[in-house]
Design an enzyme around this catalytic site. Structure first.
Site, PDB file in Angstrom:
ATOM      1  N   PRO A  18     -21.295  19.004  19.539  1.00 54.63           N
ATOM      2  CA  PRO A  18     -21.375  18.768  20.977  1.00 54.63           C
ATOM      3  C   PRO A  18     -21.595  20.089  21.693  1.00 54.63           C
ATOM      4  O   PRO A  18     -20.750  20.977  21.653  1.00 54.63           O
ATOM      5  CB  PRO A  18     -19.989  18.181  21.307  1.00 54.63           C
ATOM      6  CG  PRO A  18     -19.088  18.705  20.236  1.00 54.63           C
ATOM      7  CD  PRO A  18     -19.929  18.932  19.016  1.00 54.63           C
ATOM      8  N   MET A  19     -22.759  20.251  22.327  1.00 52.72           N
ATOM      9  CA  MET A  19     -23.102  21.515  22.994  1.00 52.72           C
ATOM     10  C   MET A  19     -23.394  21.271  24.467  1.00 52.72           C
ATOM     11  O   MET A  19     -24.242  20.445  24.807  1.00 52.72           O
ATOM     12  CB  MET A  19     -24.311  22.159  22.312  1.00 52.72           C
ATOM     13  CG  MET A  19     -24.045  22.594  20.874  1.00 52.72           C
ATOM     14  SD  MET A  19     -25.521  23.259  20.058  1.00 52.72           S
ATOM     15  CE  MET A  19     -26.417  21.727  19.699  1.00 52.72           C
ATOM     16  N   CYS A 102     -13.418  25.006  22.747  1.00 54.98           N
ATOM     17  CA  CYS A 102     -14.329  25.693  23.654  1.00 54.98           C
ATOM     18  C   CYS A 102     -13.745  27.032  24.097  1.00 54.98           C
ATOM     19  O   CYS A 102     -12.640  27.081  24.639  1.00 54.98           O
ATOM     20  CB  CYS A 102     -14.631  24.844  24.877  1.00 54.98           C
ATOM     21  SG  CYS A 102     -15.795  25.645  26.008  1.00 54.98           S
ATOM     22  N   GLY A 208     -20.033  26.552  11.998  1.00 50.12           N
ATOM     23  CA  GLY A 208     -20.227  27.969  12.251  1.00 50.12           C
ATOM     24  C   GLY A 208     -21.235  28.585  11.305  1.00 50.12           C
ATOM     25  O   GLY A 208     -21.021  28.653  10.092  1.00 50.12           O
ATOM     26  N   ARG A 232     -26.171  25.409  17.026  1.00 56.25           N
ATOM     27  CA  ARG A 232     -27.277  26.191  17.585  1.00 56.25           C
ATOM     28  C   ARG A 232     -28.554  26.144  16.742  1.00 56.25           C
ATOM     29  O   ARG A 232     -29.656  26.216  17.298  1.00 56.25           O
ATOM     30  CB  ARG A 232     -26.816  27.642  17.779  1.00 56.25           C
ATOM     31  CG  ARG A 232     -25.824  27.818  18.933  1.00 56.25           C
ATOM     32  CD  ARG A 232     -25.245  29.215  18.984  1.00 56.25           C
ATOM     33  NE  ARG A 232     -24.326  29.475  17.868  1.00 56.25           N
ATOM     34  CZ  ARG A 232     -23.817  30.672  17.599  1.00 56.25           C
ATOM     35  NH1 ARG A 232     -24.160  31.716  18.340  1.00 56.25           N
ATOM     36  NH2 ARG A 232     -22.979  30.822  16.587  1.00 56.25           N
TER      37      ARG A 232
END
Length: 333
Positions: A18-19, A102, A208, A232
């Site tokens: 979730p970005m 976050c 990550g 990402r």
């Protein structure tokens, strides 16, 4: 097979992170088309939901083709989080996810996100309240968090045990502390410790720095996690999911997307953006993605400039076709 409540995922599932300002329905659509097994909404403010803020409510939009899909919420007040979980559950997701990871200042410094890593009793109380609140809906609750607040307070092992004990059904761990933000290399050794803890029976996913098929398989074998969450690396490159799956199945690297495949996927993303946000906002918010879709192509800057300057959908399609025609045989750097 990996199970989260009643949700059945394939062996070693690939999760889309979730970005914020990225993981909206148009972006999720292209990731799903390329093999993402479980996706989440952008994180949604609990205060925004209970106050019926339009931006927060819009983030609740989910679609059947996205299943399984989780709604992720964040906040600092237990009552607000419980109420927002119920609001989210009524939309019909497959699970509710709580953001305890976050690191950004306007979230963590207000007592939400990764800030809860500094107050585990409150984290436990908040999670318990949410688990009980969505139980009538039959929805599992999952959590995404980090290793700890800083190097001196890496408490994710304690967090994992205590949250499992009150009913969460999966845990995703980002291999950095809050202080690290997104800098440096993610440390998966603590993620491995959580996974190897005999008390932990729920799925543990690692997050990550997964940006290649080779790294996904290396981390699978090295750290023993149940699956990986990709963030990402998927921006402008949703093919990462299909490439990882192909490599896991065959041990061979899939050929990168052709220029035409890049154009087709960008068009699909644009179509979904127009459909969901309308022409004005759909065109505006798509602009942040062009550079990523065409990263590495020679002499593409002129086309990107034209794409972000026009407000005419027909012209955007025309420019995309022009890129396909002029760069059909170009090599990606």
């Amino acid at each position: 097979m990996v199970k989260i409540g009643k949700i059945e995922l394939p062996e070693f599932p690939l999760l889309l992170a979730p970005m914020e300002d990225v993981s909206d329905p148009p972006f999720r659509a292209v990731c799903k088309a390329n093999g993402a097994d479980l996706m989440y909404t952008e994180f949604i403010s609990s205060e925004g939901l209970i106050r019926d803020a339009a931006k927060s409510r819009q983030k609740l939009d989910i679609f059947d083709y996205e299943q399984p899909i989780g709604i992720q919420i964040f906040g600092s007040d237990i009552d607000s989080m419980r109420e927002s979980a119920v609001i989210s559950a009524q939309v019909g997701p497959d699970l509710i996810d709580i953001n305890y990871g976050c690191p950004v200042k306007n979230v963590a410094c207000k007592g939400a996100g990764a800030a809860l890593l500094r107050d585990v009793p409150k984290m436990v109380a908040m999670t318990s309240a949410i688990v009980k609140a969505v139980e009538p809906f039959g929805l599992p609750v999952t959590v995404k968090t980090r290793l700890g607040w800083d190097d001196a307070t890496k408490n994710v092992e304690e967090v994992a045990e205590r949250l499992q004990d009150i009913g969460i059904q999966a845990l995703t761990i980002h291999g950095r502390t809050r202080v690290q933000m997104y800098k440096g290399e993610a440390d998966w050794t603590l993620i491995q410790k959580v996974k190897e803890n005999p008390r932990i029976q729920i799925p543990v996913f690692g997050n990550g720095d997964i940006d290649t098929p080779q790294k996904a398989v290396e981390y699978k074998n090295k750290y023993g996690v149940d699956g990986v969450m990709i963030g990402r690396a998927s921006i402008g490159y949703p093919w990462i999911f299909r490439e990882v799956k192909h490599y896991m199945q065959t041990g061979e690297l899939l050929a990168p997307p052709t220029i035409q495949e890049r154009i087709d996927m960008c068009k699909m993303h644009f179509d979904k953006s127009l459909e969901w946000k309308g022409p004005r906002l759909g065109i505006f918010e798509m602009r942040r993605h062009y550079a990523n879709y065409f990263r590495g192509l020679p002499n593409v800057k002129t086309y990107r400039t034209r794409l972000v300057q026009t407000e005419d959908p027909a012209e955007i399609y025309s420019i995309l076709d022009e890129i396909a025609n002029t760069m059909e045989y170009a090599e990606v750097e």
